[in-house]
Scaffold this motif. Structure first.
Motif, short mmCIF file in Angstrom:
data_model
loop_
_atom_site.label_atom_id
_atom_site.label_comp_id
_atom_site.label_asym_id
_atom_site.label_seq_id
_atom_site.Cartn_x
_atom_site.Cartn_y
_atom_site.Cartn_z
N PRO A 418 0.82 -1.20 0.00
CA PRO A 418 0.00 0.00 0.00
C PRO A 418 0.86 1.26 0.00
O PRO A 418 2.00 1.23 0.46
N PRO A 419 0.33 2.37 -0.53
CA PRO A 419 1.12 3.60 -0.59
C PRO A 419 1.52 4.07 0.81
O PRO A 419 0.73 4.01 1.75
N THR A 420 2.74 4.51 0.93
CA THR A 420 3.28 4.92 2.23
C THR A 420 3.62 6.41 2.20
O THR A 420 4.38 6.86 1.35
N PRO A 421 3.05 7.21 3.08
CA PRO A 421 3.36 8.64 3.08
C PRO A 421 4.79 8.91 3.53
O PRO A 421 5.34 8.19 4.37
N ALA A 422 5.40 9.93 2.94
CA ALA A 422 6.77 10.30 3.31
C ALA A 422 6.83 10.88 4.70
O ALA A 422 7.88 10.88 5.34
N ALA A 423 5.71 11.40 5.20
CA ALA A 423 5.64 11.95 6.55
C ALA A 423 4.35 11.44 7.19
O ALA A 423 3.39 11.12 6.48
N VAL A 454 1.12 12.14 -6.53
CA VAL A 454 -0.08 11.52 -7.09
C VAL A 454 -0.42 10.29 -6.26
O VAL A 454 0.38 9.37 -6.12
N THR A 455 -1.62 10.27 -5.71
CA THR A 455 -2.02 9.22 -4.78
C THR A 455 -2.29 7.89 -5.47
O THR A 455 -1.86 6.84 -5.01
N THR A 557 -8.05 3.35 -1.52
CA THR A 557 -6.70 3.65 -2.03
C THR A 557 -5.60 2.89 -1.31
O THR A 557 -4.47 2.83 -1.80
N GLY A 558 -5.88 2.34 -0.12
CA GLY A 558 -4.83 1.69 0.68
C GLY A 558 -4.04 2.65 1.53
O GLY A 558 -3.20 2.23 2.34
#
Length: 562
Positions: A418-423, A454-455, A557-558
């Protein structure tokens, strides 16, 4: 989007909504602070600076602006439209804490004009803004009034178009005299250079706006209509998706129980007063091709309705058929939408609480690396998010990694699943989501902007959706004969008649509402499984909405707040 000037005339074209006010920032010649990076190209209104907050809150900055303007022979004044709207807002009968919340996330415009008798410098917001930031050190509270756009203009295709305010979101048909007939159009892999790559998506038959036929059933609502648009007959609360676009026009799919058109706050339209699509005369009024954005809002409404038929669509007209949007107008509309939402949350009759907001347009900022870029617009978007609204924005169609706003307000991600936020992300505030476009085979569309901002991606090339049934332009069928075997009219396809009510189009403009509909469907499923929530104070209700929005974002979106 900027219409050509009439040859031999020095007067601005009256069909150009931006005539006489727009400048392009040239990085090579633009003044800048000694400690700042060279700006990037952008387009903006020369006579306006945007400030976050209210005039009372920004009294110090206003005084500094007036002093700096005087040195250049200019005068500044708060835009009277913002003054009037803030006065109306005071009569909205919101709870005191909700009213303070709206003011905290407000913004306003400051108009610049030449001082009578002074002709030393042409009015220009950019050097005045640089002087203000240099003197106050507060970039988060002031910004240019950027030009946003939703469509490709007549000036060229996206990768050859020098002005960012013509940023295309849907790909639209080129001028009629350069458009080959669909049946003579070569296959994509044999297309000559003018129609290769990104420009293929603007050609009917390869993704450009063109009529098509819908032969399946209309989207079916699981929950029968009730006494009002928000609650179904079985008591289920419908999700509400807000669209700030060109409005939603006549179509069989969109009775009043599905689309709430032209919402108002105490008599003031949420959208831009006077914004209309027209029939298609902005680009070339003497020859009559369809405007670049004509049908844009109706097409987007159809995509939301296909993904979540039970959703209520609140459709406000923000701009007309040219596709041009002033950031100041957007900021005011968002402030009105926030007020409309909070009145809906508090149960006021005639207002609906907003669950999802779709924004299908954008601009390129001159300094996207600044942490505090574009504070006025960012602040009102944050206010909507903090009030429990999930915001979805299209990523843009230039095939570039340069961040396009407002989509680039989305958190930066590492691109794996799943997408991982930088912060770390705030678990109490749903983040803005930026959406790129997919081709029908699931690959990423060549035109789609991309990058860590882009998500996710959703279908956005060659998609089918609703078009206004009254929409028609100057093009016509190549053959039109009467007296067929059954007495019917026989003709070839009229390339810009949408009387059948459906069309094909391409752009990240259309990926965003697909995700918006997915979010609405996730919210609806959760509500079907739960008993209706008890009425609560606006603060508690907002907390519930933020938590529900986050759950829907994670499901679709995960993305998670951790």
């Amino acid at each position: 989007m900027v219409a050509p000037k009439v040859p031999g005339s020095a007067e601005p074209d009256p069909h150009d909504p931006l005539a006489g006010r727009v400048r392009m920032l040239d990085p090579a010649t633009a003044v800048r602070r000694a400690d700042s990076a060279r700006p990037m190209t952008t387009s903006y209104f020369e006579d306006t600076v945007l400030l976050a907050g209210t005039p009372e809150l920004r009294g110090s900055e206003l005084a500094t602006l007036a002093e700096l303007a005087r040195e250049r022979g200019w005068v500044v004044s708060v835009d009277p439209r913002d003054v009037r709207e803030l006065e109306v807002l005071g009569r909205a009968d919101l709870p005191d804490d909700a009213y303070a919340f709206v003011l905290e996330h407000a913004g306003f415009g400051v108009r610049i004009s030449a001082e009578p008798g002074e002709v030393r410098h042409p009015v220009d917001a950019w050097p005045l803004l640089e002087d203000l930031v240099d003197k106050t050190g507060a970039p988060a509270v002031a910004a240019l009034d950027h030009v946003l756009a939703a469509t490709v203009g007549i000036g060229g295709n996206p990768f050859t178009q020098p002005l960012p305010f013509t940023q295309p979101l849907p790909f639209t048909q080129p001028l009629p005299f350069t458009q080959p007939l669909p049946f003579t159009q070569p296959l994509p892999f044999t297309q000559p250079l003018p129609y290769a790559g990104l420009t293929e998506y603007a050609v009917p038959g390869s993704g450009g706006r063109t009529p098509t036929a819908w032969v399946g059933p209309r989207p079916h609502r699981r929950h029968a209509d009730g006494a009002d648009v928000l609650r179904s007959a079985d008591g289920t609360t419908r999700p509400v998706v807000a669209l700030l676009d060109t409005g939603t026009r006549t179509h069989p799919w969109f009775p009043d129980s599905v689309v709430v058109r032209d919402p108002q706050v105490l008599g003031v339209p949420v959208g831009t007063p006077g914004a209309t699509e027209g029939r298609g005369m902005t680009v070339a009024p003497l020859t009559g091709p369809l405007d670049a954005a004509t049908g844009h809002g109706t097409f987007i409404s159809g995509l939301v309705h296909q993904r979540c038929p039970d959703a209520v669509i609140v459709s406000a007209a923000l701009y007309g058929g040219s596709g041009a949007i002033e950031e100041h107008d957007l900021m005011r509309s968002l402030r009105r939408l926030l007020t409309y939402h909070l009145l809906g949350v508090s149960g006021r009759k005639g207002y609906l609480p907003i669950d999802v907001l779709v924004l299908s347009f954008g601009y390129y900022h001159e300094r996207p690396e600044d942490v505090d870029f574009d504070g006025p617009l960012g602040r009102v978007l944050l206010g909507l998010a903090r009030a429990g609204v999930a915001i979805v924005a299209s990523a843009g169609n230039d095939g570039t990694t340069r961040p396009m706003h407002p989509a680039a307000f989305a958190p930066r991600l590492a691109h794996w699943h799943p997408p991982t936020p930088a912060a770390p992300l705030d678990p109490t505030v749903p983040p803005l989501l930026a959406v790129g476009a997919q081709n029908p085979d699931g690959s990423t569309a060549l035109f789609s902007n991309d990058g860590p901002w882009v998500t996710c991606v959703r279908p956005g090339a060659d998609v089918v959706s609703t078009m206004p049934v009254e929409l028609t332009g100057a093009l016509s069928a190549t053959r039109d004969l009467a007296g067929g075997h059954r007495g019917e009219i026989r003709r070839t396809v009229d390339p810009d008649s949408f009387a059948g009510g459906f069309g094909i189009w391409s752009g990240t403009s259309f990926s965003a509402p697909v995700l918006g509909g997915d979010l609405a469907e996730a919210l609806l499923r959760e509500r079907e499984e739960q008993s209706p929530a008890e009425p609560a104070a606006w603060g508690e209700s907002t907390e519930r909405r933020c938590a529900a929005a986050w759950r829907a974002i994670t499901e679709t979106t995960g993305l998670t707040p951790h």
